[in-house]
Design a protein around this motif. Structure first.
Motif, PDB file in Angstrom:
ATOM      1  N   LEU A 346      16.769  34.528  47.520  1.00  0.00           N
ATOM      2  CA  LEU A 346      16.925  33.788  46.270  1.00  0.00           C
ATOM      3  C   LEU A 346      17.826  34.531  45.288  1.00  0.00           C
ATOM      4  N   ILE A 347      17.609  35.837  45.137  1.00  0.00           N
ATOM      5  CA  ILE A 347      18.435  36.621  44.218  1.00  0.00           C
ATOM      6  C   ILE A 347      19.886  36.630  44.690  1.00  0.00           C
ATOM      7  N   LEU A 348      20.095  36.762  46.006  1.00  0.00           N
ATOM      8  CA  LEU A 348      21.460  36.734  46.546  1.00  0.00           C
ATOM      9  C   LEU A 348      22.150  35.419  46.205  1.00  0.00           C
ATOM     10  N   CYS A 349      21.469  34.295  46.454  1.00  0.00           N
ATOM     11  CA  CYS A 349      22.075  32.988  46.217  1.00  0.00           C
ATOM     12  C   CYS A 349      22.394  32.785  44.735  1.00  0.00           C
ATOM     13  N   LEU A 350      21.491  33.212  43.857  1.00  0.00           N
ATOM     14  CA  LEU A 350      21.721  33.037  42.426  1.00  0.00           C
ATOM     15  C   LEU A 350      22.819  33.975  41.919  1.00  0.00           C
ATOM     16  N   ALA A 351      22.840  35.203  42.425  1.00  0.00           N
ATOM     17  CA  ALA A 351      23.913  36.130  42.035  1.00  0.00           C
ATOM     18  C   ALA A 351      25.272  35.596  42.489  1.00  0.00           C
ATOM     19  N   SER A 352      25.321  35.079  43.707  1.00  0.00           N
ATOM     20  CA  SER A 352      26.570  34.526  44.244  1.00  0.00           C
ATOM     21  C   SER A 352      27.014  33.308  43.443  1.00  0.00           C
ATOM     22  N   THR A 353      26.053  32.460  43.063  1.00  0.00           N
ATOM     23  CA  THR A 353      26.387  31.300  42.244  1.00  0.00           C
ATOM     24  C   THR A 353      26.914  31.745  40.881  1.00  0.00           C
ATOM     25  N   GLY A 354      26.380  32.847  40.359  1.00  0.00           N
ATOM     26  CA  GLY A 354      26.887  33.391  39.105  1.00  0.00           C
ATOM     27  C   GLY A 354      28.366  33.737  39.195  1.00  0.00           C
ATOM     28  N   ILE A 355      28.786  34.265  40.341  1.00  0.00           N
ATOM     29  CA  ILE A 355      30.207  34.585  40.538  1.00  0.00           C
ATOM     30  C   ILE A 355      31.036  33.302  40.598  1.00  0.00           C
ATOM     31  N   LEU A 356      30.511  32.277  41.283  1.00  0.00           N
ATOM     32  CA  LEU A 356      31.208  30.983  41.313  1.00  0.00           C
ATOM     33  C   LEU A 356      31.372  30.423  39.896  1.00  0.00           C
ATOM     34  N   LEU A 357      30.321  30.545  39.089  1.00  0.00           N
ATOM     35  CA  LEU A 357      30.394  30.053  37.718  1.00  0.00           C
ATOM     36  C   LEU A 357      31.398  30.861  36.898  1.00  0.00           C
ATOM     37  N   SER A 358      31.501  32.151  37.188  1.00  0.00           N
ATOM     38  CA  SER A 358      32.499  32.980  36.509  1.00  0.00           C
ATOM     39  C   SER A 358      33.913  32.529  36.853  1.00  0.00           C
ATOM     40  N   ILE A 359      34.122  32.205  38.133  1.00  0.00           N
ATOM     41  CA  ILE A 359      35.433  31.692  38.547  1.00  0.00           C
ATOM     42  C   ILE A 359      35.732  30.379  37.834  1.00  0.00           C
ATOM     43  N   SER A 360      34.723  29.508  37.727  1.00  0.00           N
ATOM     44  CA  SER A 360      34.929  28.221  37.052  1.00  0.00           C
ATOM     45  C   SER A 360      35.241  28.423  35.568  1.00  0.00           C
ATOM     46  N   ARG A 361      34.649  29.434  34.948  1.00  0.00           N
ATOM     47  CA  ARG A 361      34.929  29.730  33.540  1.00  0.00           C
ATOM     48  C   ARG A 361      36.381  30.161  33.358  1.00  0.00           C
ATOM     49  N   ASP A 362      36.857  30.978  34.270  1.00  0.00           N
ATOM     50  CA  ASP A 362      38.250  31.420  34.208  1.00  0.00           C
ATOM     51  C   ASP A 362      39.194  30.235  34.373  1.00  0.00           C
ATOM     52  N   ASN A 363      38.856  29.331  35.309  1.00  0.00           N
ATOM     53  CA  ASN A 363      39.692  28.153  35.539  1.00  0.00           C
ATOM     54  C   ASN A 363      39.770  27.286  34.283  1.00  0.00           C
TER      55      ASN A 363
END
Length: 376
Positions: A346-363
Motif C-alpha cells: 500500500l505504501i509503495l502504491c501511494l508513494a508511486s502515485t505521489g510521483i505521478l501526481l508530481s509529474i502532472s503538477r509539472d505538466n
C-alpha cells in the motif's frame, strides 16, 4: 521546471486513488473480520493495522506530490544502495513466514523490502536510460551495465524466494528499456535467453509446479493445490450479477485462504457481483489512464519513463492478481494494488502515485506558463 511555483495535480487521479484506498479498507474489514475475531478477539485487528499504513502512505503520497519529480533522478544511486542493503539484510535478519524470508517484523508490522525495490528499479532505470540517450542502443556500453545491476537485484529477490516480484521487475525493466530506445533485437534475444531460465524456475520448486498444475486443472487436486482456486471461483460464482451484499460473503468464513490479502478480489466478486467487480476494474483503468496521460505529457525523457514505469508496475500487479483469482493465470502471490491487506504494498502504491501526481503538477504548470506567454 522553472521557478518554485508548482502547478495543480491531476485531481481525478488523486480522487480515484483515495477512492480505491477507502474501498480497500472496507473490503479488508469485511474479508478479515471472521479470522480476526478468531485469532485476535477483535474484528477490527487487520483493518486497523492497514489503516495505519494507509495514513502513512497518504502522507508519503502528499510529500512526494510536493517534491519535483526531477529530484528522483539525483536520488537514484542512493535508492539503489538502500535496496541492495535491505535485500541482503532481509536474507539474514528477516523473518521466515511460510517458507519465505521476505519481511522485517517491527512492532507487529511487516515490512517487505522487495516491494520498495520495484520503485527503486523504476527510478534507477529511468535515470540511467535517460542519461545514456542514444548510447542505450549499444549493447556493451549502454545495455549491459544496466542488465548487470538489475540481474543482481533479481537474484536477491529470487533468493527470498519471491518469483512474483521477479516477474514484475522483469516487465518493468523491459518496458523502460523499450521506451528508452533500446535496440529491439537485444530485447528479443535477451527474452529468448531468459525463457528457459523462467521455465526452470517455475518447475524447480514443488510449490510452483503445484500452482501451475492447479491452474491447468484445479479439480485434479481439489483438497490440496487446487483448493484455493476452486474456493475463489465458488465465491465469484456465488456473487452472480449483483452480489450477496457487503459483509455477506460465505467463502470468507474459513473456506477461502488469504481472503483479505491475495484473494480479496474473490470476496469483492461475491459481495458485489459482476457489477461491483466491473466498477472496480473501471476504476483501475481510470487510474492507469490518468497516470499514462501524465507520463506522456512530460517534457523530459526521464519523466516519461518514470511515469510509464510506475503505471506498468500497477497494471502488471493488477493483471497478475485478478488473473490468479479468476483462474486465468497461475497463482503468483501478488497482492491487488491499493486493495489487498499489506502495508508495504500500500505504501509503495501511494508513494508511486505521489510521483505521478508530481509529474502532472509539472505538466500543468508548464501549460499555464505557455498559455501566459502566448497571450502577452
Amino acid at each position: 521546471m522553472s521557478g518554485k511555483i508548482r502547478g495543480r495535480p491531476d485531481f481525478l487521479l488523486l480522487f480515484v486513488t483515495i477512492l480505491l484506498v477507502g474501498f480497500g479498507l472496507i473490503m479488508i474489514f469485511s474479508a478479515s473480520s471472521p479470522m480476526a475475531m478468531t485469532k485476535h478477539d477483535s474484528p477490527w485487528h487487520y483493518v486497523m493495522k492497514q489503516g495505519v499504513f494507509a495514513l502513512i502512505g497518504l502522507f508519503v503520497m502528499l510529500i512526494f506530490m510536493s517534491i519535483p519529480y526531477t529530484y528522483w533522478k539525483k536520488a537514484a544511486p542512493i535508492l539503489l544502495l538502500i535496496s541492495f542493503c535491505a535485500l541482503i539484510l532481509v536474507l539474514f535478519a528477516g523473518t521466515n513466514i511460510n517458507g519465505a524470508r521476505r519481511w522485517f517484523v517491527l512492532s507487529g508490522f511487516n515490512l517487505q523490502p522487495s516491494e520498495f525495490t520495484k520503485l527503486t528499479v523504476i527510478v534507477y532505470m529511468s535515470a540511467l536510460v535517460s542519461r545514456k540517450g542514444d548510447q542505450i542502443r549499444d549493447f556493451k556500453r549502454g545495455l549491459l551495465p544496466i542488465l548487470l545491476v538489475i540481474g543482481i537485484l533479481l537474484l536477491l529477490v529470487l533468493k527470498q524466494p519471491d518469483f512474483g516480484t521477479v516477474l514484475i521487475l522483469f516487465f518493468i525493466a523491459a518496458t523502460i528499456l523499450i521506451i528508452g530506445g533500446v535496440d529491439l533485437r537485444h530485447i528479443f534475444l535477451l527474452s529468448l535467453a531468459l525463457i528457459p531460465i523462467f521455465v526452470y524456475l517455475a518447475v524447480s520448486q514443488s510449490y510452483r509446479l503445484q500452482r501451475i498444475s492447479s491452474f491447468m486443472n484445479p479439480l485434479d487436486n481439489p483438497q490440496s493445490s487446487g483448493y484455493q482456486l476452486i474456493q475463489s471461483l465458488y465465491a465469484l460464482g456465488h456473487g452472480g450479477v449483483t452480489g450477496t451484499g457487503l459483509g455477506q460473503s460465505v467463502q470468507k468464513l474459513f473456506y477461502l485462504p488469504e481472503a483479505h490479502t491475495d484473494f480479496i478480489f474473490a470476496v469483492i466478486g461475491e459481495e458485489f457481483g459482476f457489477v461491483g467487480t466491473l466498477l472496480l476494474i473501471i476504476s483501475f483503468f481510470l487510474l492507469i489512464w490518468r497516470g499514462f496521460i501524465a507520463a506522456i505529457r512530460s517534457n523530459e525523457p526521464f519523466g516519461v519513463m518514470l511515469g510509464i514505469g510506475i503505471v506498468m508496475m500497477i497494471f502488471i500487479q493488477f493483471l497478475l492478481n485478478i488473473g490468479a483469482v479468476t483462474g486465468s493465470l497461475p497463482i503468483t502471490g501478488v497482492p491487488l494494488p491499493f486493495i489487498s491487506y499489506g502495508g508495504s504494498s500500500l505504501i509503495l502504491c501511494l508513494a508511486s502515485t505521489g510521483i505521478l501526481l508530481s509529474i502532472s503538477r509539472d505538466n500543468y504548470h508548464r501549460r499555464q506558463e505557455a498559455y501566459r506567454n502566448s497571450t502577452k
